[in-house]
Structures are given as C-alpha cells and as structure tokens.
Write a protein that holds these residues in place. Sequence first.
Motif, short mmCIF file in Angstrom:
data_model
loop_
_atom_site.label_atom_id
_atom_site.label_comp_id
_atom_site.label_asym_id
_atom_site.label_seq_id
_atom_site.Cartn_x
_atom_site.Cartn_y
_atom_site.Cartn_z
N CYS A 168 0.82 -1.21 0.00
CA CYS A 168 0.00 0.00 0.00
C CYS A 168 0.86 1.27 0.00
CB CYS A 168 -0.95 0.01 1.20
SG CYS A 168 -0.12 -0.04 2.80
N MET A 169 0.18 2.38 -0.30
CA MET A 169 0.80 3.69 -0.23
C MET A 169 -0.26 4.68 0.26
SD MET A 169 3.53 5.50 -0.55
CE MET A 169 4.67 4.60 -1.61
N LEU A 170 0.20 5.62 1.08
CA LEU A 170 -0.70 6.65 1.61
C LEU A 170 -0.47 7.95 0.85
CD1 LEU A 170 -2.81 7.28 3.82
CD2 LEU A 170 -0.91 8.10 5.24
N PHE A 171 -1.58 8.53 0.39
CA PHE A 171 -1.58 9.81 -0.31
C PHE A 171 -2.45 10.79 0.49
CE2 PHE A 171 -0.94 6.42 -3.33
CZ PHE A 171 0.04 6.88 -4.19
N ALA A 172 -2.34 12.08 0.17
CA ALA A 172 -3.12 13.08 0.89
C ALA A 172 -3.32 14.32 0.02
CB ALA A 172 -2.41 13.48 2.19
N ARG A 173 -4.34 15.09 0.38
CA ARG A 173 -4.54 16.39 -0.26
C ARG A 173 -4.91 17.40 0.81
NH1 ARG A 173 -9.97 17.95 -1.66
NH2 ARG A 173 -11.48 16.41 -0.94
N PRO A 174 -4.46 18.64 0.68
CA PRO A 174 -4.74 19.64 1.71
C PRO A 174 -6.18 20.16 1.62
CG PRO A 174 -3.51 20.62 -0.09
CD PRO A 174 -3.60 19.16 -0.39
N LEU A 175 -6.72 20.53 2.77
CA LEU A 175 -8.02 21.17 2.87
C LEU A 175 -7.84 22.55 3.48
CD1 LEU A 175 -10.02 18.11 4.25
CD2 LEU A 175 -9.92 18.90 1.88
N ASP A 176 -8.90 23.34 3.52
CA ASP A 176 -8.79 24.68 4.07
C ASP A 176 -8.25 24.65 5.50
OD1 ASP A 176 -9.74 25.76 1.76
OD2 ASP A 176 -11.81 25.93 2.46
N GLY A 177 -7.46 25.65 5.84
CA GLY A 177 -6.88 25.70 7.17
C GLY A 177 -5.76 24.68 7.27
#
Length: 212
Positions: A168-177
């Motif tokens: 597996c691999m963990l990805f992310a995207r930013p949200l406000d704040g």
Amino acid sequence: MFNRLFGRKQALEGSPLPIIRNVTLGRSMILDPLAWRRFGDALRFPFDSDTLQIVAQGLVELGEGGFVHRFYTDDDIMFQAVTNDREGQDVTDVTLFAPWQSSYPGAAAERTAWRARLSAPAFTTSDLPEYRRFWFDDAAPCQEPVSFWEDVHDDRDGIVDRRIFQTCMLFARPLDGDGRELLLAIDQENEAGEVSFEIMLGVALEFGEFKA
C-alpha cells in the motif's frame, strides 16, 4: 447478548488482544463528527456517523519496533492507531478510514499497472481529486510502496483467524486551514490467493475526538 451489543468493558477482562485507549474488539466507539464535518463539502470522506461497533481487530508489525492496530466495523470502516509498542500504550497517530472503491484484477497486467499507480508521486481517479504521496518524498518519480502482513481476529481468544498480505501507499490532499484528507491505496491478497485493489479515504483524529 447485551455485552456483545454494547461492548461493556467488564466483559473484556482477560482478553489477550491489545486495548488501545479503551478501544478493542467487542466494544463500541463514540466519535466526534466535527473532526471532519468542519471541512464541509470539500471533504470526500464517505462516512458521517458518531458510533462504531468493533467486530474485528487487526495487528501489523512494522520494522524498527512500530505497530499498527486496526479495528473494523461490519461495513469495513477502519479505525487505525499507530503505536511504538505491541500493547498499544504509546500511541503516536490515529486515523479513521472508510472504503471508497474495491476492484478485482482479471489479469496479471492489471496488477502490474496498479502497483505502478501505488509507486507514483500522485494518485488520481475519475471520481476524485488528485492526492499527493504522503509517505516518503512526493518529488521522487517512483517510490516502492510498503508491504506487510496483517493478522486479523474475529473474536477475543487471541488466535489469528486470517492473515492478509498488503502492499500500500498513503496519499493526501490539503483542505482549508490545517486540514488534510487521506487516501490509502492497497493491493491485498488473502491466504487463498484472492487479490483485490482497495481505495480508502480517511481523516486524522485527535485523542479527544473519540472514546470507547
């Protein structure tokens, strides 16, 4: 029957399974939905309840002494805690994941292509925005994903009921704040050799945002 339904703590005395901040197989958890509702429509996380009933529990032993404790509901919501010890007393990270998509490869080429997606600096699908690699450096054009066995328990006797090999691999995207939405992309294979591709979306939790 009532102990099973409501997860009364006295029914779990003597269980060989780890108990992570009172969370273990057979108990119910209460969540603070404001942990993710505060991000509004920007969040794609497909879950909006305040209660989890834990029906299965998994354990992953990482290298260098780390452990991942996983707790599952009937509908595959996954509460995950990373700890520095097998007993789960030293918790370093807590997340909540919900399933987004499952698929089953029909040919070896499909699995090769999926592994390439896990190794890429960004993960995209037709129905989701872009998520950047969260583990390792997202500037590298290719990064080997992480592989491990997960031992899963369906009752509290301490005997492993099934084992699942995962890459597996963990990805992310930013949200406000200061927010962040997580995407966990998984290639998993059970002991019978059955393979599936899983996408789960998640959010990080603070210690005060859940209780059991």
